[in-house]
Design a protein around this motif. Structure first.
Motif, PDB file in Angstrom:
ATOM      1  N   VAL A 113      53.927  32.190  38.271  1.00  0.00           N
ATOM      2  CA  VAL A 113      52.616  31.833  38.814  1.00  0.00           C
ATOM      3  C   VAL A 113      51.998  30.704  37.994  1.00  0.00           C
ATOM      4  O   VAL A 113      51.436  29.747  38.546  1.00  0.00           O
ATOM      5  CB  VAL A 113      51.680  33.054  38.845  1.00  0.00           C
ATOM      6  N   MET A 114      52.131  30.793  36.674  1.00  0.00           N
ATOM      7  CA  MET A 114      51.587  29.732  35.828  1.00  0.00           C
ATOM      8  C   MET A 114      52.301  28.409  36.084  1.00  0.00           C
ATOM      9  O   MET A 114      51.670  27.347  36.164  1.00  0.00           O
ATOM     10  CB  MET A 114      51.716  30.120  34.350  1.00  0.00           C
ATOM     11  N   ALA A 115      53.626  28.474  36.237  1.00  0.00           N
ATOM     12  CA  ALA A 115      54.383  27.257  36.530  1.00  0.00           C
ATOM     13  C   ALA A 115      53.975  26.673  37.877  1.00  0.00           C
ATOM     14  O   ALA A 115      53.827  25.457  38.019  1.00  0.00           O
ATOM     15  CB  ALA A 115      55.879  27.568  36.517  1.00  0.00           C
ATOM     16  N   ALA A 135      41.935  34.906  35.196  1.00  0.00           N
ATOM     17  CA  ALA A 135      43.186  34.166  35.378  1.00  0.00           C
ATOM     18  C   ALA A 135      44.384  34.986  34.926  1.00  0.00           C
ATOM     19  O   ALA A 135      45.406  35.059  35.624  1.00  0.00           O
ATOM     20  CB  ALA A 135      43.128  32.845  34.617  1.00  0.00           C
ATOM     21  N   ILE A 136      44.278  35.622  33.768  1.00  0.00           N
ATOM     22  CA  ILE A 136      45.381  36.441  33.263  1.00  0.00           C
ATOM     23  C   ILE A 136      45.671  37.591  34.221  1.00  0.00           C
ATOM     24  O   ILE A 136      46.830  37.876  34.562  1.00  0.00           O
ATOM     25  CB  ILE A 136      45.058  36.968  31.852  1.00  0.00           C
ATOM     26  N   ASP A 137      44.623  38.248  34.682  1.00  0.00           N
ATOM     27  CA  ASP A 137      44.801  39.358  35.624  1.00  0.00           C
ATOM     28  C   ASP A 137      45.459  38.876  36.920  1.00  0.00           C
ATOM     29  O   ASP A 137      46.351  39.546  37.462  1.00  0.00           O
ATOM     30  CB  ASP A 137      43.455  40.006  35.918  1.00  0.00           C
ATOM     31  N   THR A 138      45.034  37.706  37.385  1.00  0.00           N
ATOM     32  CA  THR A 138      45.605  37.159  38.619  1.00  0.00           C
ATOM     33  C   THR A 138      47.074  36.809  38.432  1.00  0.00           C
ATOM     34  O   THR A 138      47.915  37.122  39.291  1.00  0.00           O
ATOM     35  CB  THR A 138      44.824  35.913  39.071  1.00  0.00           C
ATOM     36  N   TYR A 139      47.414  36.168  37.320  1.00  0.00           N
ATOM     37  CA  TYR A 139      48.810  35.821  37.054  1.00  0.00           C
ATOM     38  C   TYR A 139      49.697  37.064  37.076  1.00  0.00           C
ATOM     39  O   TYR A 139      50.772  37.069  37.682  1.00  0.00           O
ATOM     40  CB  TYR A 139      48.954  35.135  35.694  1.00  0.00           C
ATOM     41  N   PHE A 140      49.238  38.117  36.408  1.00  0.00           N
ATOM     42  CA  PHE A 140      50.083  39.306  36.307  1.00  0.00           C
ATOM     43  C   PHE A 140      50.070  40.133  37.588  1.00  0.00           C
ATOM     44  O   PHE A 140      51.079  40.758  37.929  1.00  0.00           O
ATOM     45  CB  PHE A 140      49.675  40.154  35.099  1.00  0.00           C
ATOM     46  N   THR A 141      48.960  40.120  38.304  1.00  0.00           N
ATOM     47  CA  THR A 141      48.930  40.842  39.583  1.00  0.00           C
ATOM     48  C   THR A 141      49.913  40.226  40.567  1.00  0.00           C
ATOM     49  O   THR A 141      50.741  40.927  41.167  1.00  0.00           O
ATOM     50  CB  THR A 141      47.512  40.825  40.178  1.00  0.00           C
ATOM     51  N   VAL A 142      49.845  38.914  40.739  1.00  0.00           N
ATOM     52  CA  VAL A 142      50.781  38.237  41.636  1.00  0.00           C
ATOM     53  C   VAL A 142      52.190  38.288  41.056  1.00  0.00           C
ATOM     54  O   VAL A 142      53.172  38.440  41.791  1.00  0.00           O
ATOM     55  CB  VAL A 142      50.338  36.792  41.901  1.00  0.00           C
TER      56      VAL A 142
END
Length: 221
Positions: A165-167, A138-145
């Motif tokens: 992305v988190m929002a 999840a962390i990797d996905t948030y920062f990648t996007v």
């Protein structure tokens, strides 16, 4: 007797490729059940019956029902990330970036449903090891996007992008259930459309909320 025969066959399948095939079958079946009934309404027993196995056999491949759906969340989320990234590569500005994120969600209702239940249900009753895999993903996905968002919106930092992305996922968790009202609510909306009109359509509302959040992020620096 039929179930016992299937169980015997299941236990004899020990080659790695057979195990992979059966894991994939369980995941595909769980996904189909969730698409039809909703993630919250599918039990481990439902999955076991649909794949033709006892629950104990399913648990040889996944520790719990929640772990099955965490695996699906990562798989569906990776597809969402790829779609959002492709759209973001052509986007410029807050509105276009928000549309890219919102469309990627709206086109993937299963991922929206999984996102809705991630923290409240799917992260419960799973092992520490499974949770770590999911959280790192999840962390990797948030920062990648998030980094892809900053290309479309240079005013935002990488951290801003990840926060957006988190929002967006939080907005999905609130808005998506409105698209699947229970039967009693459907009847109420049919009888009193003025009540139904208060609840906004998913895709454009999600886009507007993401765009507004993006526009406000630079002012928080």
């Amino acid at each position: 007797m039929v179930m016992a025969a299937m169980e015997a066959s299941f236990q004899r399948a020990r080659r790695p490729e057979q195990k992979i095939e059966r894991r994939e079958h369980i995941l595909a079946t769980a996904a189909e059940l969730a698409q039809n009934a909703g993630v919250a309404r599918v039990s481990l027993g439902d999955i076991a019956v649909a794949v033709g196995l006892a629950k104990s056999a399913v648990l040889r491949y996944f520790g719990t029902r929640e772990e099955i759906y965490l695996q699906l969340a990562m798989r569906e989320g990776t597809a969402w990330s790829a779609a959002a990234g492709a759209a973001l590569s052509r986007a410029s500005g807050y509105s276009a970036a928000a549309t890219a994120l919102a469309d990627a969600y709206a086109d993937r209702p299963l991922y929206c449903d999984l996102t809705t239940h991630a923290e409240t249900m799917l992260e419960h009753n799973v092992s520490v090891a499974a949770l770590r895999v999911y959280k790192v993903w999840a962390i990797d996905t948030y920062f990648t996007v998030g980094r892809q968002i900053t290309v479309a919106c240079p005013q935002l930092s990488d951290t801003d992008g990840a926060s957006l992305v988190m929002a967006a996922s939080a907005f999905v968790a609130k808005l998506f259930p409105l698209t699947r009202p229970p039967e009693a609510l459907r009847q109420l909306y049919d009888r009193e459309p003025e009540i139904a009109r208060v609840f906004p359509p998913f895709r454009p509302t999600l886009q507007r909320m993401i765009a507004a959040t993006a526009a406000g992020l630079p002012s928080t620096h």
